[in-house]
Design an enzyme around this catalytic site. Structure first.
Site, PDB file in Angstrom:
ATOM      1  N   LYS A  36       0.947  -1.024   0.092  1.00 44.40           N
ATOM      2  CA  LYS A  36      -0.134  -0.128  -0.108  1.00 44.40           C
ATOM      3  C   LYS A  36       0.782   1.258  -0.069  1.00 44.40           C
ATOM      4  O   LYS A  36       0.645   2.326  -0.406  1.00 44.40           O
ATOM      5  CB  LYS A  36      -1.127  -0.014   0.972  1.00 44.40           C
ATOM      6  N   ARG A 129      -7.391  -0.514  17.502  1.00 43.86           N
ATOM      7  CA  ARG A 129      -7.805  -0.193  15.939  1.00 43.86           C
ATOM      8  C   ARG A 129      -8.774  -1.262  15.649  1.00 43.86           C
ATOM      9  O   ARG A 129      -9.706  -1.487  16.279  1.00 43.86           O
ATOM     10  CB  ARG A 129      -6.651  -0.318  15.108  1.00 43.86           C
TER      11      ARG A 129
HETATM   12  C1  LIG Z   1      -0.198  -1.639   6.674  1.00 41.25           C
HETATM   13  C2  LIG Z   1      -0.709  -2.733   7.352  1.00 41.25           C
HETATM   14  C3  LIG Z   1       0.365  -3.646   7.458  1.00 41.25           C
HETATM   15  C4  LIG Z   1       1.701  -3.407   7.148  1.00 41.25           C
HETATM   16  O1  LIG Z   1       2.284  -2.501   8.275  1.00 41.25           O
HETATM   17  P1  LIG Z   1       3.903  -2.235   8.238  1.00 41.25           P
HETATM   18  O2  LIG Z   1       4.114  -1.473   9.582  1.00 41.25           O
HETATM   19  O3  LIG Z   1       4.242  -1.336   7.159  1.00 41.25           O
HETATM   20  O4  LIG Z   1       4.698  -3.539   8.144  1.00 41.25           O
HETATM   21  C5  LIG Z   1      -0.112  -4.995   8.107  1.00 41.25           C
HETATM   22  N1  LIG Z   1      -1.150  -5.132   8.500  1.00 41.25           N
HETATM   23  C6  LIG Z   1      -2.467  -4.246   8.352  1.00 41.25           C
HETATM   24  C7  LIG Z   1      -3.698  -4.503   8.907  1.00 41.25           C
HETATM   25  C8  LIG Z   1      -2.053  -3.018   7.604  1.00 41.25           C
HETATM   26  O5  LIG Z   1      -3.081  -1.933   7.508  1.00 41.25           O
END
Ligand SMILES: *Cc1c(COP(=O)(O)O)cnc(C)c1O
Length: 353
Positions: A36, A129
């Site tokens: 993302k 969250r």
């Molecule tokens: C963005 C996201 C991740 C990845 O997080 P990083 O800190 O970039 O490794 C993993 N799980 C969810 C649900 C996310 O939204």
């Protein structure tokens, strides 16, 4: 090549992924590569798969569409909107979920399309969250087993995102315990226990990762080489897989303090200045419409950022050894926020190397 540019080194992304995949493999953990932050640019996502990511994960439907031709399963990271269920089932094999109504709708849509959609039930262990509150997770899991169009692939957690809660042996063991209660109560097997994001990696080196955690969803650690519980660099990874580059459009010696009565800047802030006499100021052809200025760090450590408006980024070159001139390119490292903004801005040219 046009500027400002975001330069993407796919070999470095591939190497970073491989290093983390190998590290995780030693603990029987599969890595979902999270795309993302770079808006799922297919070249960069492909590099993650070449590095060994067994799945690609993203939070946006648009990005899922971009990943369509890469032959690994796709995971939707954000709890789906009810308005998205058709696209979720179309473009994603698995999604993270926490709402009964949404899971029901996903099931109905999957049945309609003659598919089975897999879900990972998110459990909130305290970060506040997404997720079903941990005390309710076992009963909730039972309530969704009836749905024909979905398969409960497993459960997962996301930490250090809102509340800043750090993954530990204790809270991840709590997740494993919830999984085992679900398996026992409903006589099912959960294939996946998803132990979080880049903030969970520190447990591997400490040998504190619970054994049944078998998936991590990794973004920042792959793209920038940081674990995110403590912000430490991960040894052996590249910090510079992504580069923000901007061109000098004006370079002049001018005072360090504006001349005249000080009102507000372009963003409604009243700026303050330190008087350092005359300094060498460069304006780069980039601004807040391209980049989150707080999220970039000049690679030349003698450059400091003075400020920015929508289209102008002003830097101080006074202390630089190098004799910069108009037309020169200044390169920056990006933070997560910087990368997110540059990748998202249409005004930033994306250059794959
Ligand atoms: C963005 C996201 C991740 C990845 O997080 P990083 O800190 O970039 O490794 C993993 N799980 C969810 C649900 C996310 O939204």
């Amino acid at each position: 090549m046009g500027y400002p540019a975001l330069i993407i080194n796919t070999a470095k992304i591939r190497n970073n992924t491989k290093l983390l995949v190998d590290k995780c493999k030693k603990h029987n953990i599969d890595v979902a590569g999270v795309s993302k932050v770079f808006c799922a640019m297919p070249e960069a996502a492909k590099a993650m798969v070449e590095g060994g990511a067994y799945m690609l994960a993203d939070s946006r439907i648009e990005n899922g569409k971009k990943l369509k031709d890469i032959a690994v399963p796709k995971l939707m990271l954000r709890i789906p909107m009810l308005s998205q269920v058709s696209d979720i089932v179309e473009y994603f094999d698995v999604s993270l979920n926490s709402e009964y109504e949404t899971i029901k709708a996903l099931s109905e849509k999957a049945v309609e399309k003659g598919k089975q959609h897999k879900i990972i039930l998110m459990v909130d262990l305290g970060d506040l969250r997404e997720g079903v509150w941990h005390e309710d997770a076992v009963d909730f899991a039972g309530s969704i087993l009836q749905f024909k169009g979905i398969k409960l692939l497993g459960i997962g957690v996301n930490l250090t995102c809102y509340g800043g809660v750090i993954p530990t042996n204790v809270n991840l063991n709590q997740l494993v315990s919830i999984a085992e209660q679900i398996e026992k109560k409903y006589n099912i097997k959960l294939e996946v226990i998803s132990g979080g994001n880049s903030s969970s990696l520190h447990l591997l080196d400490k040998n504190q990762m619970p054994e049944r955690i078998n998936q991590l969803r990794l973004g920042e650690s792959i793209v920038l080489g940081f674990e995110t519980a403590y912000g430490e660099r991960i040894e052996g990874t590249h910090r510079d897989a992504f580069t923000f580059a901007a061109q000098i459009i004006e370079l002049k010696s001018k005072p360090s303090v504006p001349v005249g009565e000080i009102g507000m800047d372009a963003f409604g802030q009243k700026p303050v200045f330190e008087d350092r006499g005359t300094i060498k100021r460069a304006i780069l052809g980039a601004g807040r419409q391209d980049i989150r200025v707080e999220g970039i760090v000049p690679r030349d450590g003698n450059i400091s950022i003075l400020g920015a408006s929508s289209d102008h980024l002003i830097v101080d070159l006074t202390d630089c050894q190098k004799e910069y001139k108009v037309g020169d390119i200044i390169e920056f490292d990006v933070t997560y926020g910087g990368l997110l903004s540059a990748a998202t801005s249409d005004y930033v040219e994306k250059v794959i190397v």
